[in-house]
Design a protein around this motif. Structure first.
Motif: not given
Lengths: 113, 112
Positions: A31-36, A46-52, A92-102, B94-99
């Protein structure tokens, strides 16, 4: 999906640093963490995104501790124009990230003069 | 670059009417999304698409339909409008694979 918990609202004054903390106890390994940021009558921005560890850009910094169960968005020297709703999202996940954000309810930040 | 555009900006529907909310993006993004936002609430995902010809349901798909015939366009269809669909609708891409998602300006829909 990792559930997030943020304060409902925060008040600050112009020129202060604001830190908004988000809890995400069941964050998954990929999972990545994103702030809007969202202003009234506008779409989120979009403001910022990070992993660790720490991520910094021209707008904000994002601090993520080693266990990744929380994250803190830091806004340096806020102004009245930073009054907005701030959303913390965990996806969740780089490939799924775009559609899993809540999106949760977010944190209403009010900056006063 | 226009980014993500949505039309119309505002619309009032009567119960039972149908309409299509238009969304277009010129960034060649594969992923596109439709969200709704009720007053004082966060955004809820209605439908999303990972590419032309591929769509899937989000959290709240009931009462809506989508299609994705091109990379650029992702229209949202309301077949039988109900008062519960009164909301602000946001399209995003969005571009594939990013949030990182780019949001449109929204469509404010009222069903009376």
């Amino acid at each position: 999906l990792a559930k997030t918990t943020q304060p409902i609202s925060m008040d600050s004054y112009e020129g202060q640093e604001v830190n908004i903390t988000c809890s995400h106890n069941n964050i998954a390994t990929n999972d990545y963490i994103t702030w809007y940021q969202q202003f009234p009558s506008q779409g989120p921005r979009f403001i910022i995104q990070g992993y660790k560890t720490k991520v910094t850009n021209e707008v904000a910094s994002l601090f993520i501790p080693a266990d990744r169960k929380s994250s803190t968005l830091s806004l340096p020297r806020v102004s009245l124009s930073d009054t907005a709703v701030y959303y913390c999202l965990v996806g969740g996940g780089i490939m799924e990230y775009g559609n899993k954000l809540v999106f949760g309810a977010g944190t209403i930040l009010r900056v006063k003069s | 670059n226009a980014g993500v555009t949505q039309t119309p900006k505002f619309r009032i529907l009567k119960i039972g009417q149908s309409m299509t909310l238009q969304c277009a993006q010129d960034m060649n993004h594969n992923y596109m999304y439709w969200y709704r936002q009720d007053p004082g609430m966060g955004l809820k995902l209605i439908y999303y698409s990972v590419g032309a010809g591929i769509t899937d349901k989000g959290e709240v798909p009931n009462g809506y339909n989508v299609s994705r015939s091109t990379t650029e366009d992702f229209p949202l269809r309301l077949e039988l409008a109900a008062p519960s669909q009164t909301s602000v609708y946001f399209c995003a891409s969005s571009y594939s694979g990013t949030g990182l998602k780019y949001f449109g300006p929204g469509t404010r829909l009222t069903v009376l």
